[in-house]
Structures are given as C-alpha cells and as structure tokens.
Write an enzyme that holds these catalytic residues in place. Sequence first.
Site, PDB file in Angstrom:
ATOM      1  N   MET A   1      14.744  13.632  35.077  1.00  0.00           N
ATOM      2  CA  MET A   1      15.197  13.408  36.445  1.00  0.00           C
ATOM      3  C   MET A   1      15.988  12.113  36.681  1.00  0.00           C
ATOM      4  SD  MET A   1      11.722  14.891  38.308  1.00  0.00           S
ATOM      5  CE  MET A   1      12.372  14.849  39.966  1.00  0.00           C
TER       6      MET A   1
ATOM      7  N   ASP B   1       6.271  18.319  27.979  1.00  0.00           N
ATOM      8  CA  ASP B   1       6.026  19.702  28.402  1.00  0.00           C
ATOM      9  C   ASP B   1       7.233  20.533  28.013  1.00  0.00           C
ATOM     10  OD1 ASP B   1       7.908  19.931  30.936  1.00  0.00           O
ATOM     11  OD2 ASP B   1       6.990  17.961  30.995  1.00  0.00           O
TER      12      ASP B   1
ATOM     13  N   GLU C   1       4.442   3.115  29.958  1.00  0.00           N
ATOM     14  CA  GLU C   1       5.302   2.862  28.797  1.00  0.00           C
ATOM     15  C   GLU C   1       5.587   1.381  28.598  1.00  0.00           C
ATOM     16  OE1 GLU C   1       8.063   6.670  28.397  1.00  0.00           O
ATOM     17  OE2 GLU C   1       8.247   5.642  30.297  1.00  0.00           O
TER      18      GLU C   1
HETATM   19  N1  SAH Z   1       3.181  13.016  38.484  1.00  0.00           N
HETATM   20  C1  SAH Z   1       4.024  12.104  37.796  1.00  0.00           C
HETATM   21  C2  SAH Z   1       5.433  12.294  38.214  1.00  0.00           C
HETATM   22  C3  SAH Z   1       6.078  13.211  37.317  1.00  0.00           C
HETATM   23  S1  SAH Z   1       7.728  13.484  37.736  1.00  0.00           S
HETATM   24  C4  SAH Z   1       3.541  10.717  37.996  1.00  0.00           C
HETATM   25  O1  SAH Z   1       2.464  10.443  37.561  1.00  0.00           O
HETATM   26  O2  SAH Z   1       4.252   9.858  38.540  1.00  0.00           O
HETATM   27  C5  SAH Z   1       8.234  13.808  36.131  1.00  0.00           C
HETATM   28  C6  SAH Z   1       8.820  12.641  35.415  1.00  0.00           C
HETATM   29  O3  SAH Z   1       8.881  12.983  34.040  1.00  0.00           O
HETATM   30  C7  SAH Z   1      10.220  12.343  35.847  1.00  0.00           C
HETATM   31  O4  SAH Z   1      10.433  10.963  35.726  1.00  0.00           O
HETATM   32  C8  SAH Z   1      11.083  13.155  34.861  1.00  0.00           C
HETATM   33  O5  SAH Z   1      12.180  12.402  34.394  1.00  0.00           O
HETATM   34  C9  SAH Z   1      10.161  13.481  33.691  1.00  0.00           C
HETATM   35  N2  SAH Z   1       9.922  14.901  33.378  1.00  0.00           N
HETATM   36  C10 SAH Z   1       8.992  15.319  32.500  1.00  0.00           C
HETATM   37  N3  SAH Z   1       8.961  16.658  32.434  1.00  0.00           N
HETATM   38  C11 SAH Z   1       9.907  17.124  33.284  1.00  0.00           C
HETATM   39  C12 SAH Z   1      10.323  18.445  33.673  1.00  0.00           C
HETATM   40  N4  SAH Z   1       9.762  19.523  33.163  1.00  0.00           N
HETATM   41  N5  SAH Z   1      11.304  18.553  34.604  1.00  0.00           N
HETATM   42  C13 SAH Z   1      11.850  17.437  35.137  1.00  0.00           C
HETATM   43  N6  SAH Z   1      11.479  16.172  34.821  1.00  0.00           N
HETATM   44  C14 SAH Z   1      10.521  16.001  33.895  1.00  0.00           C
END
Ligand code: SAH
Length: 247
Positions: free
Chosen positions: A190, A214, A12
Amino acid sequence: MTLAILSALAEEQQGIFEQLEQARRVIHAGREFGLGVWHGQSVVLALSRIGKVAAATTATALIEKFGVERIVFTGVAGGVGDGVQVGDVVVARDFVQHDMDAAPLFPTFEIPLYGQSRFACDPALTAMLLEATGAGVSSASGLFSLNQRIPQVHHGLVASGDRFVSAAVEVQRLQARLRAAGHEALAVEMEGAAVAQVCHDYGIPFAAMRTISDRADDSAHVDFPEFVRTVASRYAQAILAEFMQRL
Ligand code: SAH
C-alpha cells in the site's frame, strides 16, 4: 550522505533507535523521526504509515526537512506472483499503482503528466539491498521454522494501491488487469509506489524490500500481527544490519 530507513511497521525498527549514536527524536508533520548514527552512517528512522498519501508525506518530509539523500524501505506485502510464498522476500525492481486509472484520458495505470506507469528503484542501492537480503534471510531464518521451507528472495515489480487485498477473486482480477497492460507483479502492498514517485521527483535513490506476510487471498488477515512480530521484524532487522555494512 544521510540514509532514511523507512518502514511500514514499528516492529521492523524496534531496537534500532536504541543502537543509534547521538540519537534524538524529532516530531514533524504529526510523525516521529529518529535521527542518529548507525554503523558509522548518518540515518533517519521513520514509519511510512499506511497508504500512498501517508507514505508520500513521510517521504517528502524525509527529503525536505531532514535532507536525506537516499531511502531504503522495509515492510510486508501480499504475494501475488507465481511461487511467491509467505516467508519469502521480494526486493522491488520497480513499482506500479494498481489503483491509478485516468482512462480514457490516459492509459490505465499511467500516472497522469508523467507519461509512465512504473517507477524504477535505484539499481546500485537495489543491488546492495538484494545482497543484504540474501545474507539477512539466511541468518534470520535459522531462528524459526516456517512451513519447513527455505525462504526465497524474488526480484521484480511490486504493485501498490490503497486497498488491503484479501480475497482470491480480487487478486485474480487485479493480476488480470495488470497483465493486460503488460505488468507482471510479484507482490501487492500500500505504500511503495508512492515513495518511488516522490523519490523520482526529487532524484533520490530508493530501494525497497517486502517480506511476504500473506497471499492477498481470503486468509490474508489471519495471523498477520503474529507474522509481523515473529518473522517480518526479524528479517527487517537482519537485512538492515547487512545493508548498513554494504553502504
Ligand atoms: N492491521 C495492520 C495494518 C495492516 S495494513 C496493523 O497492525 O497496522 C497492511 C500493511 O501491510 C500495509 O502497510 C501494506 O503495505 C502491507 N500489506 C500486507 N499484505 C497486504 C495485502 N494483502 N494487500 C495490501 N497491503 C498489504
């Protein structure tokens, strides 16, 4: 008045550091901060890292070490409100921690010793971010087509917790618990509530937007990296550019 641009994901902020004048990088608390001038404003770029504690540490460092006077957050989130679809954007009005529960000592979701469950975003900064989001989404969404649907901008409550919510039953349970306490969340992520609480403590204006990556259901993990790279990063950059012009 230094502005912090705090993002969840490196994608971003890709390319923004290169646009800064008087740019320099500083390592502090195991994190990298990018300082400089962007669109005539003094800015500090930082990544929140993932989860509430990491995000609170980054926010505290931004305020204590770098003296930022306002914080804007960009990230992705799971859509949990009715009609909040992948590709939409949620601009936060306020935040709740869905995993805070000190009952029976305190009501479920209430942050102990604060006497409140929700932390509000700054109305003036949020109004600017809402405007910038509307403008940024319409300019960026022309770059790709997502389900042949015009992305919507939503405004309301966002729920944060230290869980990647990725099951339909879990979303339903989470929504039911929040609703029982009077909280109607649009999105789940999160970090936001942690940053909102730190900003509350320091009296720092805070605004936040999340692109919906998502639906927090059983397919939440699918295509997440691809979405971040192709959609969320472009939204974030278009929205931030619009936002800077409104400051
Ligand atoms: N695999 C990812 C990490 C994803 S953790 C990476 O490449 O680093 C998910 C991140 O997206 C967190 O920062 C959270 O704030 C946000 N997020 C998106 N979808 C979410 C969901 N369904 N539940 C919780 N956090 C989500």
